[in-house]
Design an enzyme around this catalytic site. Structure first.
Site, PDB file in Angstrom:
ATOM      1  N   ASP A  16      -2.953   4.459   7.228  1.00  0.00           N
ATOM      2  CA  ASP A  16      -2.525   5.171   6.897  1.00  0.00           C
ATOM      3  C   ASP A  16      -2.735   5.763   5.038  1.00  0.00           C
ATOM      4  OD1 ASP A  16      -0.567   5.252   8.228  1.00  0.00           O
ATOM      5  OD2 ASP A  16       0.961   5.209   7.017  1.00  0.00           O
ATOM      6  N   ARG A  96       8.214  -4.819  -3.636  1.00  0.00           N
ATOM      7  CA  ARG A  96       7.876  -3.550  -4.523  1.00  0.00           C
ATOM      8  C   ARG A  96       7.978  -3.213  -5.881  1.00  0.00           C
ATOM      9  NH1 ARG A  96       5.519  -4.147   0.341  1.00  0.00           N
ATOM     10  NH2 ARG A  96       5.765  -2.014   2.166  1.00  0.00           N
ATOM     11  N   ASP A 125      11.040   2.436   0.477  1.00  0.00           N
ATOM     12  CA  ASP A 125       9.989   2.202  -1.079  1.00  0.00           C
ATOM     13  C   ASP A 125       9.778   2.881  -1.306  1.00  0.00           C
ATOM     14  OD1 ASP A 125       9.391  -0.400   0.651  1.00  0.00           O
ATOM     15  OD2 ASP A 125       8.312   0.120   1.723  1.00  0.00           O
ATOM     16  N   SER A 179       4.427  -0.405  12.740  1.00  0.00           N
ATOM     17  CA  SER A 179       4.401  -0.385  11.506  1.00  0.00           C
ATOM     18  C   SER A 179       4.901  -1.693  10.826  1.00  0.00           C
ATOM     19  CB  SER A 179       5.402   0.549  10.679  1.00  0.00           C
ATOM     20  OG  SER A 179       5.862   0.509   9.395  1.00  0.00           O
TER      21      SER A 179
END
Length: 402
Positions: A16, A96, A125, A179
């Site tokens: 990605d 994050r 996210d 994922s």
């Protein structure tokens, strides 16, 4: 597209973000700086550097943030025994704000006017990255390709990658992998068969733990020492925050501890199904509760536990740098001043069983709790205590004519 001169991309080297790197340069005609964070995902990061170099990137940041991650983000969160929706240990959520913080800092260092991430427009996210970025630099521009491009399926991503000679990874079955998000605290899995909440996860998907059925038939006893709410040693050996969590992951993983299959409520409104492996964090949670049971005052514990779900939602929803989270953190940290002691745990086939706990400043006093004769507690005092607490109940019954 609005003009962008230089953008810092959160870059893993995977499919990605490699596509995003190419897309950013083609779409915005801008310089790209890549940032790859080592949060203990257990993968060699040099391939990410080589891939970025191969794609013509001149400024490449690869940083070991493991100690900062555990010390400044994981441990503060665990002081509250934080669980989202009573189950999830927030392994993705807590990583994050650190990544976004460094994106903003690197943008400042390199003169970039934008940052970019690979989070989709359906997920949490994107919110976590961007709330952090705006809290730390309100003028920063954020580019979220998943909200702009037309590559809105796995099939289109792979076709784009093949058209631009970007290698497409395969799992051992020759398919695109699940994922995944991995760091020292956990590994999460989404996609493929997991999108059906009725289907159980395949055993060959897991990377950090054996199944409880395959775990050793003999239990293992461990001791964890805490100082002011943070673990500092395992079996008497003092370890840095990151190394301590690594050690607990190793121990817990071989006993099948810390697997979770969860349908959760995303901040953006939909439900999602994820499967998590958090062996070390699961052990830490049990050990911390054991030490707290001796050292934390009843009403202080009740107040902290009342606030914990709200604190968990703030972290899950991306508000780590919000004033209300910082206010709650101050309260939580105050509660931990005397949470110093040792927990002894038995690990056996997916279970964490508390076997003992001790603390120098323990509020557990044998003189008061003994069933044997004592001279410190007058049992007759309980009668007045009960009558005073019953007074409003009796008055209510009298008013009703009961």
């Amino acid at each position: 597209m609005s003009a962008v001169k230089k953008v810092v991309l959160a870059y893993s080297g995977g499919l990605d973000t490699s596509i995003i790197l190419k897309w950013l340069r083609d779409t915005y005609d801008c310089e790209v700086v890549t940032f790859t964070a080592d949060l203990g995902q257990g993968e060699e990061l040099e391939p990410a550097r080589k891939k970025a170099e191969m794609m013509g990137i001149r400024e490449i940041y690869i940083e070991d943030l493991r100690e900062e991650f555990v010390r400044d983000f994981v441990f503060p969160m665990f002081r509250a025994n934080t669980l989202y929706e009573n189950q999830y240990l927030l392994g993705t959520s807590i990583a994050r704000p650190l990544i976004a913080k460094r994106l903003v800092e690197i943008a400042r260092e390199t003169g970039a006017d934008a940052i970019s991430h690979g989070a989709t427009g359906k997920g949490n996210d994107q919110v976590r990255f961007e709330l952090t970025a705006y809290a730390l630099n309100p003028a920063i521009k954020v580019i979220a390709p998943w909200r702009e491009w037309d590559l809105n399926s796995r099939k289109k991503l792979i076709e784009y990658a093949q058209a631009h000679q970007i290698p497409v990874p395969k799992d051992k079955h020759g398919e695109a992998p699940y994922s995944m998000d991995a760091n020292l605290l956990h590994i999460s899995y989404e996609g493929k068969v997991l999108e059906d909440p009725w289907q159980g996860p395949p055993e060959d998907m897991f990377r950090r733990s054996v199944s409880p059925e395959a775990a050793p038939d003999q239990p293992e006893i461990i001791e964890i020492d805490f100082e002011k709410g943070d673990p500092v040693a395992v079996n008497g050996e003092r370890l840095s925050p990151a190394r301590l969590l690594e050690r607990l992951n190793e121990i817990g993983g071989r006993h099948g501890i810390g697997r979770l299959d969860l349908v959760e409520n995303r901040f953006v409104g939909m439900k999602s199904r994820g499967v998590y492996e958090t062996p070390g964090g699961t052990i830490m949670l049990h050990a911390h509760r054991a030490v707290e049971s001796l050292t934390l005052d009843r009403e202080a514990m009740a107040l902290r536990d009342d606030l914990m779900p709200r604190y968990a939602r703030l972290i899950y929803n991306g508000f780590w740098y919000a004033p209300e989270r910082e206010m709650l953190q101050a309260l939580i940290d105050k509660s931990q001043e005397n949470v110093t002691g040792t927990a002894r745990l038995k690990l056996y086939r997916g279970n964490v069983i508390t076997e003992g706990r001790k603390a120098q400043r323990s509020l557990y006093n044998m003189d008061f709790v003994t069933f044997e004769e004592d001279d410190v507690y007058n049992q007759q005092d309980a009668e007045g205590f009960i009558k005073l607490n019953a007074l409003r109940l009796r008055l209510g019954a009298m008013a009703r004519g009961d």
